[in-house]
Design a protein around this motif. Structure first.
Motif, PDB file in Angstrom:
ATOM      1  N   LYS A  55       5.902  -5.052 -10.289  1.00 54.60           N
ATOM      2  CA  LYS A  55       6.751  -4.245 -11.177  1.00 54.60           C
ATOM      3  C   LYS A  55       6.994  -2.869 -10.572  1.00 54.60           C
ATOM      4  CE  LYS A  55       5.515  -6.567 -15.439  1.00 54.60           C
ATOM      5  NZ  LYS A  55       4.813  -6.498 -16.711  1.00 54.60           N
ATOM      6  N   PHE A  56       5.931  -2.270 -10.014  1.00 48.32           N
ATOM      7  CA  PHE A  56       6.096  -0.982  -9.326  1.00 48.32           C
ATOM      8  C   PHE A  56       7.088  -1.119  -8.176  1.00 48.32           C
ATOM      9  CE2 PHE A  56       4.794   1.140  -5.373  1.00 48.32           C
ATOM     10  CZ  PHE A  56       5.194   2.429  -5.677  1.00 48.32           C
ATOM     11  N   MET A  57       6.934  -2.172  -7.377  1.00 44.81           N
ATOM     12  CA  MET A  57       7.796  -2.358  -6.213  1.00 44.81           C
ATOM     13  C   MET A  57       9.260  -2.532  -6.635  1.00 44.81           C
ATOM     14  SD  MET A  57       6.056  -2.123  -3.416  1.00 44.81           S
ATOM     15  CE  MET A  57       7.161  -2.882  -2.250  1.00 44.81           C
ATOM     16  N   ALA A  58       9.514  -3.310  -7.657  1.00 40.46           N
ATOM     17  CA  ALA A  58      10.895  -3.521  -8.107  1.00 40.46           C
ATOM     18  C   ALA A  58      11.511  -2.200  -8.560  1.00 40.46           C
ATOM     19  CB  ALA A  58      10.925  -4.544  -9.248  1.00 40.46           C
ATOM     20  N   SER A  59      10.765  -1.430  -9.313  1.00 33.35           N
ATOM     21  CA  SER A  59      11.256  -0.140  -9.785  1.00 33.35           C
ATOM     22  C   SER A  59      11.457   0.832  -8.619  1.00 33.35           C
ATOM     23  CB  SER A  59      10.277   0.440 -10.807  1.00 33.35           C
ATOM     24  OG  SER A  59      10.684   1.723 -11.199  1.00 33.35           O
ATOM     25  N   ALA A  60      10.484   0.872  -7.714  1.00 35.67           N
ATOM     26  CA  ALA A  60      10.571   1.789  -6.572  1.00 35.67           C
ATOM     27  C   ALA A  60      11.753   1.446  -5.673  1.00 35.67           C
ATOM     28  CB  ALA A  60       9.269   1.767  -5.772  1.00 35.67           C
ATOM     29  N   ARG A  61      11.977   0.172  -5.427  1.00 37.45           N
ATOM     30  CA  ARG A  61      13.110  -0.238  -4.579  1.00 37.45           C
ATOM     31  C   ARG A  61      14.453   0.098  -5.239  1.00 37.45           C
ATOM     32  NH1 ARG A  61      11.678  -3.561  -0.095  1.00 37.45           N
ATOM     33  NH2 ARG A  61       9.519  -4.244  -0.215  1.00 37.45           N
ATOM     34  N   GLN A  62      14.531  -0.119  -6.541  1.00 37.93           N
ATOM     35  CA  GLN A  62      15.761   0.215  -7.255  1.00 37.93           C
ATOM     36  C   GLN A  62      16.002   1.722  -7.200  1.00 37.93           C
ATOM     37  OE1 GLN A  62      15.824  -1.152 -11.307  1.00 37.93           O
ATOM     38  NE2 GLN A  62      17.806  -0.234 -11.728  1.00 37.93           N
ATOM     39  N   ASP A  63      14.961   2.500  -7.477  1.00 43.86           N
ATOM     40  CA  ASP A  63      15.107   3.955  -7.433  1.00 43.86           C
ATOM     41  C   ASP A  63      15.375   4.452  -6.017  1.00 43.86           C
ATOM     42  OD1 ASP A  63      14.823   4.200 -10.153  1.00 43.86           O
ATOM     43  OD2 ASP A  63      12.745   4.892 -10.092  1.00 43.86           O
ATOM     44  N   GLY A  83      11.936  11.437  -7.559  1.00 40.22           N
ATOM     45  CA  GLY A  83      10.609  11.654  -6.979  1.00 40.22           C
ATOM     46  C   GLY A  83       9.560  11.778  -8.070  1.00 40.22           C
ATOM     47  N   HIS A  84       9.884  12.558  -9.084  1.00 41.72           N
ATOM     48  CA  HIS A  84       8.972  12.735 -10.218  1.00 41.72           C
ATOM     49  C   HIS A  84       8.745  11.404 -10.943  1.00 41.72           C
ATOM     50  CE1 HIS A  84       7.081  14.565 -13.712  1.00 41.72           C
ATOM     51  NE2 HIS A  84       7.897  13.848 -14.462  1.00 41.72           N
ATOM     52  N   HIS A  85       9.812  10.659 -11.145  1.00 36.82           N
ATOM     53  CA  HIS A  85       9.755   9.383 -11.862  1.00 36.82           C
ATOM     54  C   HIS A  85       8.878   8.355 -11.143  1.00 36.82           C
ATOM     55  CE1 HIS A  85      11.502   5.367 -12.930  1.00 36.82           C
ATOM     56  NE2 HIS A  85      11.363   5.858 -14.134  1.00 36.82           N
ATOM     57  N   ASN A  86       8.845   8.397  -9.823  1.00 40.75           N
ATOM     58  CA  ASN A  86       8.108   7.398  -9.037  1.00 40.75           C
ATOM     59  C   ASN A  86       6.691   7.798  -8.663  1.00 40.75           C
ATOM     60  OD1 ASN A  86       9.860   4.938  -7.975  1.00 40.75           O
ATOM     61  ND2 ASN A  86      11.191   6.691  -8.304  1.00 40.75           N
ATOM     62  N   ARG A  87       6.383   9.079  -8.751  1.00 40.06           N
ATOM     63  CA  ARG A  87       5.084   9.555  -8.274  1.00 40.06           C
ATOM     64  C   ARG A  87       3.915   8.978  -9.062  1.00 40.06           C
ATOM     65  NH1 ARG A  87       2.294  14.298  -9.572  1.00 40.06           N
ATOM     66  NH2 ARG A  87       4.140  15.035 -10.664  1.00 40.06           N
ATOM     67  N   THR A  88       3.949   9.045 -10.378  1.00 37.19           N
ATOM     68  CA  THR A  88       2.817   8.577 -11.176  1.00 37.19           C
ATOM     69  C   THR A  88       2.578   7.076 -11.021  1.00 37.19           C
ATOM     70  OG1 THR A  88       3.057  10.393 -12.736  1.00 37.19           O
ATOM     71  CG2 THR A  88       1.840   8.463 -13.504  1.00 37.19           C
ATOM     72  N   PRO A  89       3.607   6.227 -11.100  1.00 38.60           N
ATOM     73  CA  PRO A  89       3.346   4.799 -10.870  1.00 38.60           C
ATOM     74  C   PRO A  89       2.774   4.529  -9.473  1.00 38.60           C
ATOM     75  CG  PRO A  89       5.512   5.101 -11.846  1.00 38.60           C
ATOM     76  CD  PRO A  89       4.989   6.469 -11.519  1.00 38.60           C
ATOM     77  N   ALA A  90       3.226   5.275  -8.467  1.00 41.66           N
ATOM     78  CA  ALA A  90       2.686   5.095  -7.122  1.00 41.66           C
ATOM     79  C   ALA A  90       1.199   5.428  -7.086  1.00 41.66           C
ATOM     80  CB  ALA A  90       3.455   5.958  -6.119  1.00 41.66           C
ATOM     81  N   LEU A 130       5.545  -1.967   4.070  1.00 43.14           N
ATOM     82  CA  LEU A 130       4.122  -2.084   4.412  1.00 43.14           C
ATOM     83  C   LEU A 130       3.278  -2.368   3.165  1.00 43.14           C
ATOM     84  CD1 LEU A 130       3.660   0.838   6.972  1.00 43.14           C
ATOM     85  CD2 LEU A 130       3.616  -1.618   7.439  1.00 43.14           C
ATOM     86  N   ILE A 131       3.621  -1.737   2.064  1.00 42.80           N
ATOM     87  CA  ILE A 131       2.912  -1.995   0.807  1.00 42.80           C
ATOM     88  C   ILE A 131       3.075  -3.466   0.429  1.00 42.80           C
ATOM     89  CG2 ILE A 131       2.904  -1.527  -1.684  1.00 42.80           C
ATOM     90  CD1 ILE A 131       3.682   1.420  -0.919  1.00 42.80           C
ATOM     91  N   MET A 132       4.279  -3.991   0.527  1.00 38.18           N
ATOM     92  CA  MET A 132       4.516  -5.389   0.175  1.00 38.18           C
ATOM     93  C   MET A 132       3.741  -6.323   1.096  1.00 38.18           C
ATOM     94  SD  MET A 132       6.067  -6.868  -2.255  1.00 38.18           S
ATOM     95  CE  MET A 132       5.199  -8.407  -2.483  1.00 38.18           C
ATOM     96  N   GLU A 133       3.659  -5.996   2.387  1.00 39.39           N
ATOM     97  CA  GLU A 133       2.866  -6.809   3.320  1.00 39.39           C
ATOM     98  C   GLU A 133       1.416  -6.865   2.871  1.00 39.39           C
ATOM     99  OE1 GLU A 133       3.125  -5.580   7.407  1.00 39.39           O
ATOM    100  OE2 GLU A 133       5.313  -5.541   7.350  1.00 39.39           O
ATOM    101  N   GLN A 134       0.880  -5.725   2.466  1.00 42.84           N
ATOM    102  CA  GLN A 134      -0.510  -5.674   2.023  1.00 42.84           C
ATOM    103  C   GLN A 134      -0.706  -6.449   0.719  1.00 42.84           C
ATOM    104  OE1 GLN A 134      -3.222  -4.361   3.723  1.00 42.84           O
ATOM    105  NE2 GLN A 134      -1.661  -4.373   5.317  1.00 42.84           N
ATOM    106  N   ILE A 135       0.260  -6.392  -0.164  1.00 46.32           N
ATOM    107  CA  ILE A 135       0.190  -7.144  -1.420  1.00 46.32           C
ATOM    108  C   ILE A 135       0.195  -8.647  -1.120  1.00 46.32           C
ATOM    109  CG2 ILE A 135       1.389  -7.671  -3.591  1.00 46.32           C
ATOM    110  CD1 ILE A 135      -0.095  -4.877  -3.275  1.00 46.32           C
ATOM    111  N   ASP A 136       1.114  -9.072  -0.261  1.00 49.74           N
ATOM    112  CA  ASP A 136       1.181 -10.498   0.101  1.00 49.74           C
ATOM    113  C   ASP A 136      -0.103 -10.942   0.785  1.00 49.74           C
ATOM    114  OD1 ASP A 136       3.691 -10.799  -1.004  1.00 49.74           O
ATOM    115  OD2 ASP A 136       4.750 -10.528   0.905  1.00 49.74           O
ATOM    116  N   LYS A 137      -0.684 -10.088   1.579  1.00 55.33           N
ATOM    117  CA  LYS A 137      -1.902 -10.427   2.303  1.00 55.33           C
ATOM    118  C   LYS A 137      -3.122 -10.476   1.380  1.00 55.33           C
ATOM    119  CE  LYS A 137      -4.879  -8.563   5.933  1.00 55.33           C
ATOM    120  NZ  LYS A 137      -5.083  -7.438   6.851  1.00 55.33           N
ATOM    121  N   ASN A 138      -3.218  -9.563   0.452  1.00 57.45           N
ATOM    122  CA  ASN A 138      -4.452  -9.417  -0.327  1.00 57.45           C
ATOM    123  C   ASN A 138      -4.383  -9.957  -1.753  1.00 57.45           C
ATOM    124  OD1 ASN A 138      -6.239  -7.845   1.543  1.00 57.45           O
ATOM    125  ND2 ASN A 138      -4.410  -6.560   1.531  1.00 57.45           N
ATOM    126  N   LEU A 139      -3.182 -10.133  -2.282  1.00 61.88           N
ATOM    127  CA  LEU A 139      -3.079 -10.581  -3.678  1.00 61.88           C
ATOM    128  C   LEU A 139      -2.219 -11.843  -3.802  1.00 61.88           C
ATOM    129  CD1 LEU A 139      -2.618  -7.166  -5.519  1.00 61.88           C
ATOM    130  CD2 LEU A 139      -4.717  -8.502  -5.240  1.00 61.88           C
TER     131      LEU A 139
END
Length: 140
Positions: A55-63, A83-90, A130-139
């Motif tokens: 969900k974070f990734m979808a929102s971050a990519r859209q933003d 930037g403000h909108h994305n900082r806390t979810p990150a 890179l975040i998505m690679e880590q998600i695919d690798k670990n989750l």
């Protein structure tokens, strides 16, 4: 205020160096993603963690697409808002490097020049990859 203005300039270099180290342990590299932060928030259920991060990734990519459009229009106010909108979810998912880039945009909306904004935004898409690679690798 004096310290807040200096922080975005310091945050960007610290993000760039670790980005070349893809094979680090997922729990140890906040500049990509440290899932231990998310574990503290929602528990150790990998499925729930993956859903939350996706969900974070979808929102971050859209933003990010909107940020890139704002950059083309030299719209620093929109960059700061996004930037403000994305900082806390990150921060919540443990993507501290991405959060630092968002903070740079947020704080730099009144003082950042076009080259600084381009440099910051240009680091965001590769970092999300890179975040998505880590998600695919670990989750997976």
């Amino acid at each position: 205020a004096r310290w807040l203005v200096a922080r975005p300039q310091q945050a960007t270099p610290s993000v760039m160096a670790p980005m070349s180290t893809i094979g680090v342990a997922w729990a140890g590299d906040q500049n990509i993603i440290d899932l231990s932060k998310l574990t503290e928030l929602i528990g150790d259920n990998k499925w729930e963690m993956r859903e939350f991060v996706l969900k974070f990734m979808a929102s971050a990519r859209q933003d990010l697409t909107t940020m890139e459009d704002a950059l083309e229009r030299n719209d620093f106010a929109t960059l700061g808002t996004l930037g403000h909108h994305n900082r806390t979810p990150a921060i919540m998912v443990g993507a501290i490097g991405y959060a630092n880039l968002c903070l740079a945009l947020e704080l730099g909306k009144d003082s950042m020049n076009l080259d600084q904004a381009r440099e910051t935004v240009s680091q965001m898409r590769p970092l999300l990859d890179l975040i998505m690679e880590q998600i695919d690798k670990n989750l997976a």
